[in-house]
Design a protein around this motif. Structure first.
Motif, PDB file in Angstrom:
ATOM      1  N   UNK A 242       0.839  -1.177   0.000  1.00  0.00           N
ATOM      2  CA  UNK A 242       0.000   0.000   0.000  1.00  0.00           C
ATOM      3  C   UNK A 242       0.884   1.240   0.000  1.00  0.00           C
ATOM      4  N   UNK A 243       0.565   2.190  -0.855  1.00  0.00           N
ATOM      5  CA  UNK A 243       1.384   3.387  -0.956  1.00  0.00           C
ATOM      6  C   UNK A 243       1.113   4.336   0.206  1.00  0.00           C
ATOM      7  N   UNK A 244       2.101   5.146   0.522  1.00  0.00           N
ATOM      8  CA  UNK A 244       1.953   6.167   1.557  1.00  0.00           C
ATOM      9  C   UNK A 244       1.351   7.405   0.916  1.00  0.00           C
ATOM     10  N   UNK A 245       0.345   7.975   1.534  1.00  0.00           N
ATOM     11  CA  UNK A 245      -0.318   9.160   1.000  1.00  0.00           C
ATOM     12  C   UNK A 245       0.439  10.412   1.419  1.00  0.00           C
ATOM     13  N   UNK A 246       0.631  11.312   0.478  1.00  0.00           N
ATOM     14  CA  UNK A 246       1.249  12.606   0.757  1.00  0.00           C
ATOM     15  C   UNK A 246       0.138  13.576   1.164  1.00  0.00           C
ATOM     16  N   UNK A 247      -0.088  13.684   2.468  1.00  0.00           N
ATOM     17  CA  UNK A 247      -1.188  14.528   2.948  1.00  0.00           C
ATOM     18  C   UNK A 247      -0.911  16.015   2.785  1.00  0.00           C
ATOM     19  N   UNK A 248       0.375  16.407   2.740  1.00  0.00           N
ATOM     20  CA  UNK A 248       0.687  17.813   2.465  1.00  0.00           C
ATOM     21  C   UNK A 248       0.210  18.183   1.065  1.00  0.00           C
ATOM     22  N   UNK A 249       0.497  17.317   0.093  1.00  0.00           N
ATOM     23  CA  UNK A 249       0.061  17.558  -1.279  1.00  0.00           C
ATOM     24  C   UNK A 249      -1.463  17.513  -1.379  1.00  0.00           C
ATOM     25  N   UNK A 250      -2.087  16.567  -0.706  1.00  0.00           N
ATOM     26  CA  UNK A 250      -3.546  16.448  -0.741  1.00  0.00           C
ATOM     27  C   UNK A 250      -4.200  17.702  -0.158  1.00  0.00           C
ATOM     28  N   UNK A 251      -3.637  18.216   0.915  1.00  0.00           N
ATOM     29  CA  UNK A 251      -4.161  19.448   1.528  1.00  0.00           C
ATOM     30  C   UNK A 251      -3.983  20.640   0.579  1.00  0.00           C
ATOM     31  N   UNK A 252      -2.836  20.701  -0.078  1.00  0.00           N
ATOM     32  CA  UNK A 252      -2.579  21.768  -1.051  1.00  0.00           C
ATOM     33  C   UNK A 252      -3.592  21.681  -2.200  1.00  0.00           C
ATOM     34  N   UNK A 253      -3.884  20.468  -2.668  1.00  0.00           N
ATOM     35  CA  UNK A 253      -4.867  20.287  -3.735  1.00  0.00           C
ATOM     36  C   UNK A 253      -6.265  20.676  -3.271  1.00  0.00           C
ATOM     37  N   UNK A 254      -6.616  20.340  -2.021  1.00  0.00           N
ATOM     38  CA  UNK A 254      -7.928  20.724  -1.476  1.00  0.00           C
ATOM     39  C   UNK A 254      -8.056  22.245  -1.427  1.00  0.00           C
ATOM     40  N   UNK A 255      -6.993  22.899  -1.022  1.00  0.00           N
ATOM     41  CA  UNK A 255      -7.012  24.374  -1.001  1.00  0.00           C
ATOM     42  C   UNK A 255      -7.216  24.925  -2.413  1.00  0.00           C
ATOM     43  N   UNK A 256      -6.514  24.340  -3.379  1.00  0.00           N
ATOM     44  CA  UNK A 256      -6.585  24.833  -4.760  1.00  0.00           C
ATOM     45  C   UNK A 256      -7.980  24.663  -5.363  1.00  0.00           C
ATOM     46  N   UNK A 257      -8.614  23.517  -5.132  1.00  0.00           N
ATOM     47  CA  UNK A 257      -9.915  23.281  -5.774  1.00  0.00           C
ATOM     48  C   UNK A 257     -11.060  24.024  -5.092  1.00  0.00           C
ATOM     49  N   UNK A 258     -10.824  24.542  -3.880  1.00  0.00           N
ATOM     50  CA  UNK A 258     -11.874  25.289  -3.181  1.00  0.00           C
ATOM     51  C   UNK A 258     -11.628  26.797  -3.199  1.00  0.00           C
ATOM     52  N   UNK A 259     -10.470  27.214  -3.651  1.00  0.00           N
ATOM     53  CA  UNK A 259     -10.106  28.639  -3.634  1.00  0.00           C
ATOM     54  C   UNK A 259     -11.133  29.474  -4.393  1.00  0.00           C
ATOM     55  N   UNK A 260     -11.676  30.465  -3.724  1.00  0.00           N
ATOM     56  CA  UNK A 260     -12.605  31.392  -4.362  1.00  0.00           C
ATOM     57  C   UNK A 260     -14.025  30.882  -4.508  1.00  0.00           C
ATOM     58  N   UNK A 261     -14.291  29.643  -4.117  1.00  0.00           N
ATOM     59  CA  UNK A 261     -15.653  29.090  -4.238  1.00  0.00           C
ATOM     60  C   UNK A 261     -16.354  29.171  -2.885  1.00  0.00           C
ATOM     61  N   UNK A 262     -17.434  29.953  -2.783  1.00  0.00           N
ATOM     62  CA  UNK A 262     -18.118  30.100  -1.503  1.00  0.00           C
ATOM     63  C   UNK A 262     -19.133  28.994  -1.186  1.00  0.00           C
ATOM     64  N   UNK A 263     -19.513  28.183  -2.177  1.00  0.00           N
ATOM     65  CA  UNK A 263     -20.574  27.201  -1.947  1.00  0.00           C
ATOM     66  C   UNK A 263     -20.031  25.974  -1.218  1.00  0.00           C
ATOM     67  N   UNK A 264     -20.544  25.726  -0.020  1.00  0.00           N
ATOM     68  CA  UNK A 264     -20.073  24.630   0.816  1.00  0.00           C
ATOM     69  C   UNK A 264     -20.291  23.268   0.163  1.00  0.00           C
ATOM     70  N   UNK A 265     -21.468  23.023  -0.369  1.00  0.00           N
ATOM     71  CA  UNK A 265     -21.775  21.716  -0.952  1.00  0.00           C
ATOM     72  C   UNK A 265     -20.883  21.433  -2.160  1.00  0.00           C
TER      73      UNK A 265
END
Length: 154
Positions: A1-24
């Protein structure tokens, strides 16, 4: 099983939500992001507090799920009631486990707390026993802390 890079995953989460106000919309994309990034998971999503002491199914990736879970019931309810991340190696050994999907064998649930209120939980299931390590629980909890910073005022 591969080790997940949670720093990268968190950075990606920030990027895909940036500027979007809709919670859902944001929760939907985060569940898809994490579902695709982690191996050996069969459900990733959210239960949202929509009634007092009750979690209601929110955005997710995976099979059909339970609709409502009371605080204190099952792993999700335990996370909501205790306000602590739950990492369960074998859900069948958890005294009050709610079997939404019989194929799920291990689980991590991160409570989401905004203004001292439990607004929901971030839930991940795996078909494998002991799928989630302490490092996974810590990384997913960090993602949960980011999710708490989204726009919950809707």
């Amino acid at each position: 099983m591969q080790t997940t890079n949670y720093d990268l995953l968190l950075e990606q989460a920030r990027a895909i939500t940036a500027g979007e106000p809709d919670l859902i919309a944001n929760l939907s994309n985060i569940s898809a992001l994490v579902y695709d990034a982690l191996d050996d998971v069969n459900w990733v999503g959210f239960y949202l507090t929509r009634e007092p002491e009750t979690l209601v199914l929110g955005p997710f990736q995976g099979k059909v799920a339970c609709l409502r879970i009371a605080f204190g019931r099952g792993v999700c309810g335990a996370a909501a009631a205790t306000r602590e991340t739950q990492r369960i190696e074998d859900v069948h050994a958890f005294a009050d486990h709610i079997a939404c999907d019989a194929a799920s064998n291990s689980e991590v649930v991160v409570p989401l707390i905004v203004n001292n209120e439990v607004v929901g939980v971030f839930d991940l299931d795996s078909p494998s026993i002991a799928r989630f390590s302490e490092a996974d629980a810590e990384g997913l909890t960090r993602i949960g802390r980011f999710i708490e910073q989204l726009n919950w005022a809707q």
